[in-house]
Design a protein around this motif. Structure first.
Motif, PDB file in Angstrom:
ATOM      1  N   HIS A 121       0.805  -1.227   0.000  1.00  0.00           N
ATOM      2  CA  HIS A 121       0.000   0.000   0.000  1.00  0.00           C
ATOM      3  C   HIS A 121       0.839   1.278   0.000  1.00  0.00           C
ATOM      4  O   HIS A 121       0.287   2.369  -0.083  1.00  0.00           O
ATOM      5  N   PHE A 122       2.155   1.126   0.143  1.00  0.00           N
ATOM      6  CA  PHE A 122       3.017   2.309   0.103  1.00  0.00           C
ATOM      7  C   PHE A 122       3.411   2.539  -1.353  1.00  0.00           C
ATOM      8  O   PHE A 122       4.345   1.941  -1.876  1.00  0.00           O
ATOM      9  N   THR A 123       2.655   3.402  -2.035  1.00  0.00           N
ATOM     10  CA  THR A 123       2.787   3.578  -3.484  1.00  0.00           C
ATOM     11  C   THR A 123       2.966   5.049  -3.841  1.00  0.00           C
ATOM     12  O   THR A 123       2.699   5.952  -3.045  1.00  0.00           O
ATOM     13  N   CYS A 124       3.412   5.279  -5.079  1.00  0.00           N
ATOM     14  CA  CYS A 124       3.571   6.639  -5.609  1.00  0.00           C
ATOM     15  C   CYS A 124       2.206   7.308  -5.714  1.00  0.00           C
ATOM     16  O   CYS A 124       1.249   6.721  -6.248  1.00  0.00           O
ATOM     17  N   ALA A 125       2.112   8.537  -5.217  1.00  0.00           N
ATOM     18  CA  ALA A 125       0.834   9.245  -5.227  1.00  0.00           C
ATOM     19  C   ALA A 125       0.387   9.628  -6.624  1.00  0.00           C
ATOM     20  O   ALA A 125      -0.764   9.998  -6.834  1.00  0.00           O
ATOM     21  N   ARG A 126       1.297   9.493  -7.607  1.00  0.00           N
ATOM     22  CA  ARG A 126       0.940   9.897  -8.971  1.00  0.00           C
ATOM     23  C   ARG A 126       0.684   8.713  -9.902  1.00  0.00           C
ATOM     24  O   ARG A 126      -0.337   8.671 -10.575  1.00  0.00           O
TER      25      ARG A 126
END
Length: 313
Positions: A103-108
């Protein structure tokens, strides 16, 4: 004799408990696979009309019950900042929060960031490419993001290798640059293209100069066009846009006294196509002053009538 008795419950057979380390390892592996299972469940849920979150919750509940039957209590290690659910397996800590690794992913772009570097902006995490595209300064030459060294000049930012002379393309060294109309130039090209040119040698004028005859001059170039001597008196004569000393100006104008060889600046006598100071218009033989109309010429020389008659008649 008869005796009463109370039934004794028969204990159920117990399954052997796996070692705690074995159970914990199995738990970590199962939870780590949930991220990959999520996409499969999403596809299945869309086909069956069942929300993905419900399928995941059911799976987690079933997994928890199975672990409890094995005598394992899964204490959450934290709450995931993305899904707000307990983290019982692998955990990632970043930005002062805890996350399921998946769930720790790039916000874009949504790329997972658990195995590589990331950049933070306003409390959000971004992969390297999206961070530079969204927040890094842009090069004024190529418009691309500047990822490392930034050069600031002319109120803009540049890649160091893209800040060069707008005319010759040479990267600037220690001498720096000069600006014209918002563009940078090396000193050589700037002077050749924009510096005023000396009217004498036509080379650029950079420091000491004179302004004369509607132009600029190097001090050493402002000399008589004919004899190349400086104007020590501070005065000069102009002819066809060029400076002359008094002597050569009058020579060019034809106003040199034929008698003394000096310029004629006042009263002038013209005879036989030549000019004279009145006091120098004299008989070559007796040196008496001649008067216009009362002289004779012989071999480029002037004579009074008596001397002419005496010498040549």
């Amino acid at each position: 004799s008869a005796m009463s008795s109370t039934p004794v419950p028969v204990p159920k057979p117990l399954l052997p408990l796996p070692p705690p380390t074995e159970a914990a390892w199995q738990l970590d592996e199962l939870l780590a696979d949930l991220g990959h299972t999520q996409s499969k469940l999403a596809a299945a849920g869309q086909g069956a009309g069942v929300p993905t979150e419900s399928l995941l919750d059911n799976m987690l509940d079933s997994l928890t019950r199975d672990l409890q039957e094995l005598g394992i209590t899964a204490a959450p290690a934290g709450i995931c900042a993305a899904c707000r659910k307990p983290i019982a397996g692998k955990m990632l800590t970043a930005l002062g929060k805890t996350w399921h690794p998946e769930h720790f992913t790039c916000a874009r772009c949504g790329q997972e960031l658990d195995k590589g570097p990331f950049f933070e902006q306003a409390g959000q995490a971004f992969c390297e490419e999206d961070y530079h595209q969204a927040f890094s300064p842009r090069c004024a030459y190529c418009a691309g993001p500047i990822r490392e060294k930034v050069l600031t000049a002319l109120e803009q930012t540049w890649h160091p290798e893209h800040f060069f002379c707008a005319h010759c393309g040479k990267v600037f060294g220690d001498e720096g640059f000069l600006e014209r109309n918002g563009k940078p130039y090396c000193h050589q090209d700037f002077l050749a293209m924009f510096a005023p040119k000396c009217q004498g040698c036509e080379r650029p004028v950079m420091d000491n100069y004179l302004s004369a005859l509607e132009g600029v001059w190097h001090t050493e170039c402002f000399v008589c066009t004919e004899c190349l001597t400086c104007f020590t008196s501070g005065s000069f004569f102009e002819l066809e846009g060029r400076p002359y000393c008094e002597l050569h100006f009058h020579q060019r104008q034809g106003t040199i006294c034929h008698g003394c060889g000096r310029p004629v600046t006042g009263r002038c006598i013209t005879a036989a196509g030549r000019r004279y100071h009145p006091e120098h218009f004299i008989c070559t033989y007796c040196l008496g002053q001649l008067h216009k109309g009362t002289f004779r010429e012989c071999g480029d020389k002037m004579y009074c009538q008596p001397c002419y008659d005496k010498l040549f008649v």
